[in-house]
Design an enzyme around this catalytic site. Structure first.
Site, PDB file in Angstrom:
ATOM      1  N   LYS A   9       0.700  -1.049   0.108  1.00 55.60           N
ATOM      2  CA  LYS A   9       0.131  -0.008   0.016  1.00 55.60           C
ATOM      3  C   LYS A   9       0.698   1.515  -0.044  1.00 55.60           C
ATOM      4  O   LYS A   9       2.109   1.131   0.141  1.00 55.60           O
ATOM      5  CB  LYS A   9      -0.965  -0.131   1.187  1.00 55.60           C
ATOM      6  CG  LYS A   9      -1.852  -1.139   1.201  1.00 55.60           C
ATOM      7  CD  LYS A   9      -3.253  -1.192   1.894  1.00 55.60           C
ATOM      8  CE  LYS A   9      -3.044  -1.776   3.193  1.00 55.60           C
ATOM      9  NZ  LYS A   9      -4.391  -1.586   4.076  1.00 55.60           N
ATOM     10  N   ARG A 113      -1.302 -14.680   4.340  1.00 56.08           N
ATOM     11  CA  ARG A 113      -1.934 -13.962   5.530  1.00 56.08           C
ATOM     12  C   ARG A 113      -1.113 -14.107   6.847  1.00 56.08           C
ATOM     13  O   ARG A 113      -0.702 -13.265   7.646  1.00 56.08           O
ATOM     14  CB  ARG A 113      -3.217 -14.534   5.772  1.00 56.08           C
ATOM     15  CG  ARG A 113      -4.358 -14.259   4.672  1.00 56.08           C
ATOM     16  CD  ARG A 113      -4.592 -12.778   4.690  1.00 56.08           C
ATOM     17  NE  ARG A 113      -4.965 -12.048   5.853  1.00 56.08           N
ATOM     18  CZ  ARG A 113      -5.735 -10.988   5.597  1.00 56.08           C
ATOM     19  NH1 ARG A 113      -5.933 -10.375   4.547  1.00 56.08           N
ATOM     20  NH2 ARG A 113      -6.533 -10.573   6.966  1.00 56.08           N
ATOM     21  N   THR A 119      -4.535  -7.419  11.073  1.00 61.16           N
ATOM     22  CA  THR A 119      -4.848  -5.990  10.696  1.00 61.16           C
ATOM     23  C   THR A 119      -4.347  -5.039  11.618  1.00 61.16           C
ATOM     24  O   THR A 119      -3.845  -4.075  11.036  1.00 61.16           O
ATOM     25  CB  THR A 119      -6.289  -5.612  10.667  1.00 61.16           C
ATOM     26  OG1 THR A 119      -6.931  -6.649   9.747  1.00 61.16           O
ATOM     27  CG2 THR A 119      -6.729  -4.423   9.655  1.00 61.16           C
ATOM     28  N   ASN A 150      -0.966  -0.241   7.737  1.00 65.57           N
ATOM     29  CA  ASN A 150      -0.503  -1.609   7.804  1.00 65.57           C
ATOM     30  C   ASN A 150       0.221  -2.257   6.625  1.00 65.57           C
ATOM     31  O   ASN A 150       0.280  -3.289   6.652  1.00 65.57           O
ATOM     32  CB  ASN A 150      -1.651  -2.416   8.303  1.00 65.57           C
ATOM     33  CG  ASN A 150      -2.736  -2.561   7.373  1.00 65.57           C
ATOM     34  OD1 ASN A 150      -2.675  -1.754   6.456  1.00 65.57           O
ATOM     35  ND2 ASN A 150      -3.892  -2.900   7.868  1.00 65.57           N
ATOM     36  N   HIS A 153      -1.860  -5.155   1.428  1.00 66.90           N
ATOM     37  CA  HIS A 153      -3.072  -5.847   1.568  1.00 66.90           C
ATOM     38  C   HIS A 153      -2.759  -7.315   0.944  1.00 66.90           C
ATOM     39  O   HIS A 153      -1.825  -7.567   0.473  1.00 66.90           O
ATOM     40  CB  HIS A 153      -4.207  -5.036   0.609  1.00 66.90           C
ATOM     41  CG  HIS A 153      -5.241  -5.958  -0.005  1.00 66.90           C
ATOM     42  ND1 HIS A 153      -6.357  -5.996   0.947  1.00 66.90           N
ATOM     43  CD2 HIS A 153      -5.104  -7.086  -0.851  1.00 66.90           C
ATOM     44  CE1 HIS A 153      -7.259  -6.811   0.220  1.00 66.90           C
ATOM     45  NE2 HIS A 153      -6.645  -7.553  -0.723  1.00 66.90           N
TER      46      HIS A 153
HETATM   47  N1  UDP Z   1      -8.688  -0.719   8.356  1.00 70.52           N
HETATM   48  C1  UDP Z   1      -8.892   0.214   9.326  1.00 70.52           C
HETATM   49  N2  UDP Z   1      -9.326   0.030  10.758  1.00 70.52           N
HETATM   50  C2  UDP Z   1     -10.064  -0.946  10.924  1.00 70.52           C
HETATM   51  C3  UDP Z   1     -10.235  -1.830   9.857  1.00 70.52           C
HETATM   52  C4  UDP Z   1      -9.702  -1.850   8.523  1.00 70.52           C
HETATM   53  O1  UDP Z   1      -8.148   1.170   9.011  1.00 70.52           O
HETATM   54  O2  UDP Z   1     -10.696  -1.054  11.868  1.00 70.52           O
HETATM   55  C5  UDP Z   1      -8.266  -0.621   7.229  1.00 70.52           C
HETATM   56  C6  UDP Z   1      -6.847  -1.387   7.073  1.00 70.52           C
HETATM   57  O3  UDP Z   1      -5.958  -0.478   6.148  1.00 70.52           O
HETATM   58  C7  UDP Z   1      -7.254  -2.648   6.549  1.00 70.52           C
HETATM   59  C8  UDP Z   1      -8.026  -2.252   5.335  1.00 70.52           C
HETATM   60  O4  UDP Z   1      -9.045  -1.497   6.108  1.00 70.52           O
HETATM   61  O5  UDP Z   1      -6.092  -3.286   6.032  1.00 70.52           O
HETATM   62  C9  UDP Z   1      -9.100  -3.583   5.071  1.00 70.52           C
HETATM   63  O6  UDP Z   1      -9.676  -3.977   6.096  1.00 70.52           O
HETATM   64  P1  UDP Z   1      -9.634  -5.669   6.548  1.00 70.52           P
HETATM   65  O7  UDP Z   1     -10.655  -5.950   7.640  1.00 70.52           O
HETATM   66  O8  UDP Z   1     -10.121  -6.465   5.084  1.00 70.52           O
HETATM   67  O9  UDP Z   1      -8.174  -5.911   6.969  1.00 70.52           O
HETATM   68  P2  UDP Z   1      -7.022  -6.795   6.266  1.00 70.52           P
HETATM   69  O10 UDP Z   1      -7.632  -7.819   5.231  1.00 70.52           O
HETATM   70  O11 UDP Z   1      -6.236  -5.810   5.348  1.00 70.52           O
HETATM   71  O12 UDP Z   1      -6.256  -7.192   7.410  1.00 70.52           O
HETATM   72 MG    MG Z   2      -9.015  -7.850   4.102  1.00 66.88          MG
END
Ligand code: UDP
Ligand code: MG
Length: 175
Positions: A9, A113, A119, A150, A153
């Site tokens: 990202k 993952r 996350t 973070n 993705h």
């Molecule tokens: N995100 C955030 N706060 C939250 C949940 C998600 O900022 O409480 C953002 C974060 O950048 C995350 C993205 O939204 O990577 C997509 O969320 P997801 O739950 O799919 O997380 P990931 O699969 O990336 O772990």
């Molecule tokens: Mg996700």
């Protein structure tokens, strides 16, 4: 062999971590199948991330949990918060160039993952990409009205991987 998609990202690209991040996957035995650098506009980002009720609520729930862990309470409903997070996510993902990579290997989706970590970087164990390269937290990010930085993705399951690979790469670009 299985394929999955990762995106470094804008924060990962700005911090110059593309090589280090990709090396983690290569070290684990995954190989690069296709890759490109691009700058998504908000319309593209909007089409990339899910927009259903369940997904928005899931975003809100991650905040409730992040607050609960620190003995705090979320000031708004999970639904309202989830909608805000999604909006911040559009703004952030479109704020700079990203690097999209298709990785291939045995059980690639889950393997990736695991290497990426959860996350919330503040909850990610050392050894994971999110745990080693950031201490940002969902709670702090929410208070600052932004997404958590973070770095990366990664597709979450088989259906997501299939859809997301297709989103970034045409048949000709895949091997
Ligand atoms: N995100 C955030 N706060 C939250 C949940 C998600 O900022 O409480 C953002 C974060 O950048 C995350 C993205 O939204 O990577 C997509 O969320 P997801 O739950 O799919 O997380 P990931 O699969 O990336 O772990
Ligand atoms: Mg996700």
């Amino acid at each position: 062999m299985e394929k999955t998609l990762i995106i470094v990202k804008p924060d990962g690209v700005k911090r110059g971590l593309v090589g280090k991040i990709i090396t983690r996957f290569e070290n684990a035995g995954l190989s690069i199948s296709s890759a490109k650098m691009l700058w998504l506009d908000k319309k593209k980002v909007n089409a990339f991330y899910p927009n259903d009720k369940e997904w928005i609520l899931m975003l809100g729930k991650k905040n409730t949990e992040a607050a609960r862990l620190r003995g705090e309470k979320l000031g708004r409903s999970e639904w309202e918060h989830g909608k805000l997070v999604r909006k911040w996510l559009m703004d952030y993902t479109a704020s700079g160039p990203v690097v999209a990579v298709v990785l291939e290997g045995s059980d690639a989706i889950m393997a990736v993952r695991k290497l990426v970590g959860p996350t919330d970087c503040s909850q990610a164990t050392p050894g994971t990409i999110r745990g080693d390269f950031s201490t940002d937290s969902i709670l702090k990010a929410g208070k600052e009205k932004r997404v958590i930085y973070n770095l990366i993705h990664a597709s979450g399951n088989t259906a997501e991987a299939k859809k997301e690979i297709k989103f970034f790469f045409s048949d000709k670009e895949l091997r």
